[in-house]
Design a protein around this motif. Structure first.
Motif, PDB file in Angstrom:
ATOM      1  N   ASN A   1       0.837  -1.216   0.000  1.00  0.00           N
ATOM      2  CA  ASN A   1       0.000   0.000   0.000  1.00  0.00           C
ATOM      3  C   ASN A   1       0.863   1.253   0.000  1.00  0.00           C
ATOM      4  OD1 ASN A   1      -2.436  -1.376  -0.039  1.00  0.00           O
ATOM      5  ND2 ASN A   1      -2.569  -1.458   2.183  1.00  0.00           N
ATOM      6  N   PHE A   2       1.954   1.198   0.752  1.00  0.00           N
ATOM      7  CA  PHE A   2       2.868   2.337   0.790  1.00  0.00           C
ATOM      8  C   PHE A   2       3.413   2.603  -0.609  1.00  0.00           C
ATOM      9  CE2 PHE A   2       6.967   4.408   1.362  1.00  0.00           C
ATOM     10  CZ  PHE A   2       6.633   5.448   2.213  1.00  0.00           C
ATOM     11  N   GLN A   3       3.825   1.555  -1.295  1.00  0.00           N
ATOM     12  CA  GLN A   3       4.386   1.700  -2.644  1.00  0.00           C
ATOM     13  C   GLN A   3       3.352   2.237  -3.632  1.00  0.00           C
ATOM     14  OE1 GLN A   3       7.564   1.669  -3.399  1.00  0.00           O
ATOM     15  NE2 GLN A   3       7.962   1.205  -1.262  1.00  0.00           N
ATOM     16  N   LYS A   4       2.099   1.836  -3.493  1.00  0.00           N
ATOM     17  CA  LYS A   4       1.038   2.345  -4.373  1.00  0.00           C
ATOM     18  C   LYS A   4       0.858   3.851  -4.190  1.00  0.00           C
ATOM     19  CE  LYS A   4      -1.545  -1.975  -4.530  1.00  0.00           C
ATOM     20  NZ  LYS A   4      -2.732  -2.688  -4.043  1.00  0.00           N
ATOM     21  N   VAL A   5       0.894   4.292  -2.944  1.00  0.00           N
ATOM     22  CA  VAL A   5       0.757   5.727  -2.657  1.00  0.00           C
ATOM     23  C   VAL A   5       1.959   6.485  -3.219  1.00  0.00           C
ATOM     24  CG1 VAL A   5       0.728   7.439  -0.789  1.00  0.00           C
ATOM     25  CG2 VAL A   5      -0.757   5.439  -0.677  1.00  0.00           C
ATOM     26  N   VAL A   6       3.146   5.946  -3.020  1.00  0.00           N
ATOM     27  CA  VAL A   6       4.364   6.578  -3.537  1.00  0.00           C
ATOM     28  C   VAL A   6       4.286   6.694  -5.061  1.00  0.00           C
ATOM     29  CG1 VAL A   6       6.857   6.238  -3.874  1.00  0.00           C
ATOM     30  CG2 VAL A   6       5.847   5.927  -1.610  1.00  0.00           C
TER      31      VAL A   6
ATOM     32  N   VAL B   1      -1.706  12.017  -1.992  1.00  0.00           N
ATOM     33  CA  VAL B   1      -1.037  13.087  -1.243  1.00  0.00           C
ATOM     34  C   VAL B   1      -1.710  13.264   0.121  1.00  0.00           C
ATOM     35  CG1 VAL B   1      -0.609  15.580  -1.171  1.00  0.00           C
ATOM     36  CG2 VAL B   1      -0.134  14.294  -3.262  1.00  0.00           C
ATOM     37  N   GLU B   2      -3.030  13.259   0.132  1.00  0.00           N
ATOM     38  CA  GLU B   2      -3.759  13.400   1.397  1.00  0.00           C
ATOM     39  C   GLU B   2      -3.440  12.253   2.346  1.00  0.00           C
ATOM     40  OE1 GLU B   2      -7.886  13.870   0.352  1.00  0.00           O
ATOM     41  OE2 GLU B   2      -7.478  15.723  -0.744  1.00  0.00           O
ATOM     42  N   LEU B   3      -3.381  11.038   1.811  1.00  0.00           N
ATOM     43  CA  LEU B   3      -3.047   9.882   2.641  1.00  0.00           C
ATOM     44  C   LEU B   3      -1.601   9.974   3.131  1.00  0.00           C
ATOM     45  CD1 LEU B   3      -3.997   7.264   3.906  1.00  0.00           C
ATOM     46  CD2 LEU B   3      -3.420   6.101   1.759  1.00  0.00           C
ATOM     47  N   GLY B   4      -0.707  10.423   2.280  1.00  0.00           N
ATOM     48  CA  GLY B   4       0.688  10.608   2.684  1.00  0.00           C
ATOM     49  C   GLY B   4       0.813  11.579   3.844  1.00  0.00           C
ATOM     50  N   PHE B   5       0.096  12.710   3.762  1.00  0.00           N
ATOM     51  CA  PHE B   5       0.123  13.681   4.867  1.00  0.00           C
ATOM     52  C   PHE B   5      -0.508  13.089   6.132  1.00  0.00           C
ATOM     53  CE2 PHE B   5       0.849  17.099   1.676  1.00  0.00           C
ATOM     54  CZ  PHE B   5       1.936  17.690   2.303  1.00  0.00           C
ATOM     55  N   LYS B   6      -1.573  12.325   5.950  1.00  0.00           N
ATOM     56  CA  LYS B   6      -2.220  11.684   7.105  1.00  0.00           C
ATOM     57  C   LYS B   6      -1.256  10.723   7.780  1.00  0.00           C
ATOM     58  CE  LYS B   6      -6.260   8.905   8.357  1.00  0.00           C
ATOM     59  NZ  LYS B   6      -5.906   7.548   8.646  1.00  0.00           N
ATOM     60  N   TRP B   7      -0.567   9.893   6.996  1.00  0.00           N
ATOM     61  CA  TRP B   7       0.398   8.951   7.561  1.00  0.00           C
ATOM     62  C   TRP B   7       1.514   9.695   8.283  1.00  0.00           C
ATOM     63  CZ3 TRP B   7       1.091   5.322   2.728  1.00  0.00           C
ATOM     64  CH2 TRP B   7       0.013   4.441   2.669  1.00  0.00           C
ATOM     65  N   PHE B   8       2.019  10.764   7.666  1.00  0.00           N
ATOM     66  CA  PHE B   8       3.113  11.501   8.285  1.00  0.00           C
ATOM     67  C   PHE B   8       2.659  12.154   9.590  1.00  0.00           C
ATOM     68  CE2 PHE B   8       6.342  14.786   8.754  1.00  0.00           C
ATOM     69  CZ  PHE B   8       7.483  14.007   8.616  1.00  0.00           C
ATOM     70  N   THR B   9       1.450  12.690   9.605  1.00  0.00           N
ATOM     71  CA  THR B   9       0.903  13.301  10.821  1.00  0.00           C
ATOM     72  C   THR B   9       0.736  12.250  11.920  1.00  0.00           C
ATOM     73  OG1 THR B   9      -0.250  14.972   9.520  1.00  0.00           O
ATOM     74  CG2 THR B   9      -1.050  14.602  11.758  1.00  0.00           C
ATOM     75  N   GLU B  10       0.224  11.079  11.550  1.00  0.00           N
ATOM     76  CA  GLU B  10       0.065  10.000  12.529  1.00  0.00           C
ATOM     77  C   GLU B  10       1.418   9.511  13.027  1.00  0.00           C
ATOM     78  OE1 GLU B  10      -2.442   6.916  10.982  1.00  0.00           O
ATOM     79  OE2 GLU B  10      -4.215   8.202  10.992  1.00  0.00           O
ATOM     80  N   TYR B  11       2.405   9.488  12.144  1.00  0.00           N
ATOM     81  CA  TYR B  11       3.768   9.093  12.545  1.00  0.00           C
ATOM     82  C   TYR B  11       4.317  10.082  13.571  1.00  0.00           C
ATOM     83  CZ  TYR B  11       8.841   8.791  12.325  1.00  0.00           C
ATOM     84  OH  TYR B  11      10.176   8.710  12.660  1.00  0.00           O
ATOM     85  N   GLU B  12       4.176  11.365  13.283  1.00  0.00           N
ATOM     86  CA  GLU B  12       4.671  12.382  14.208  1.00  0.00           C
ATOM     87  C   GLU B  12       3.919  12.355  15.532  1.00  0.00           C
ATOM     88  OE1 GLU B  12       4.582  16.017  11.869  1.00  0.00           O
ATOM     89  OE2 GLU B  12       6.756  15.845  11.628  1.00  0.00           O
TER      90      GLU B  12
ATOM     91  N   LEU C   1       8.506   9.708   2.354  1.00  0.00           N
ATOM     92  CA  LEU C   1       7.351  10.592   2.520  1.00  0.00           C
ATOM     93  C   LEU C   1       7.788  12.053   2.630  1.00  0.00           C
ATOM     94  CD1 LEU C   1       4.803   8.862   4.912  1.00  0.00           C
ATOM     95  CD2 LEU C   1       4.515   9.428   2.507  1.00  0.00           C
ATOM     96  N   LYS C   2       8.817  12.314   3.428  1.00  0.00           N
ATOM     97  CA  LYS C   2       9.297  13.686   3.575  1.00  0.00           C
ATOM     98  C   LYS C   2       9.714  14.254   2.223  1.00  0.00           C
ATOM     99  CE  LYS C   2      11.039  13.844   8.301  1.00  0.00           C
ATOM    100  NZ  LYS C   2      12.249  13.955   9.149  1.00  0.00           N
TER     101      LYS C   2
END
Length: 60
Positions: free
Chosen positions: A8-13, A29-40, A54-55
């Motif tokens: 799933n990560f690769q599909k988003v990338v 892009v929205e999912l990427g930001f969501k994942w990064f926000t959840e990571y932080e 992601l960064k």
């Protein structure tokens, strides 16, 4: 804490790399930001490589 499946990560990338002409770009892009926000917020566990990717993708 949860993780992101690598496929799933690769599909988003791939969708983000494809650019705005790809129909999946905006949701990716929205999912990427969501994942990064959840990571932080320590709600999501990402590998160091996933964080770096992601960064890089989301900073453009």
């Amino acid at each position: 804490m949860h993780t992101v499946d690598d496929s799933n990560f690769q599909k988003v990338v791939q969708a983000i790399k494809a650019g705005p002409t790809d129909l999946a770009y905006q949701p990716a892009v929205e999912l990427g930001f969501k994942w990064f926000t959840e990571y932080e917020g320590e709600l999501l566990m990402l590998t160091n490589e996933q964080v770096k990717i992601l960064k890089d993708l989301l900073s453009h």
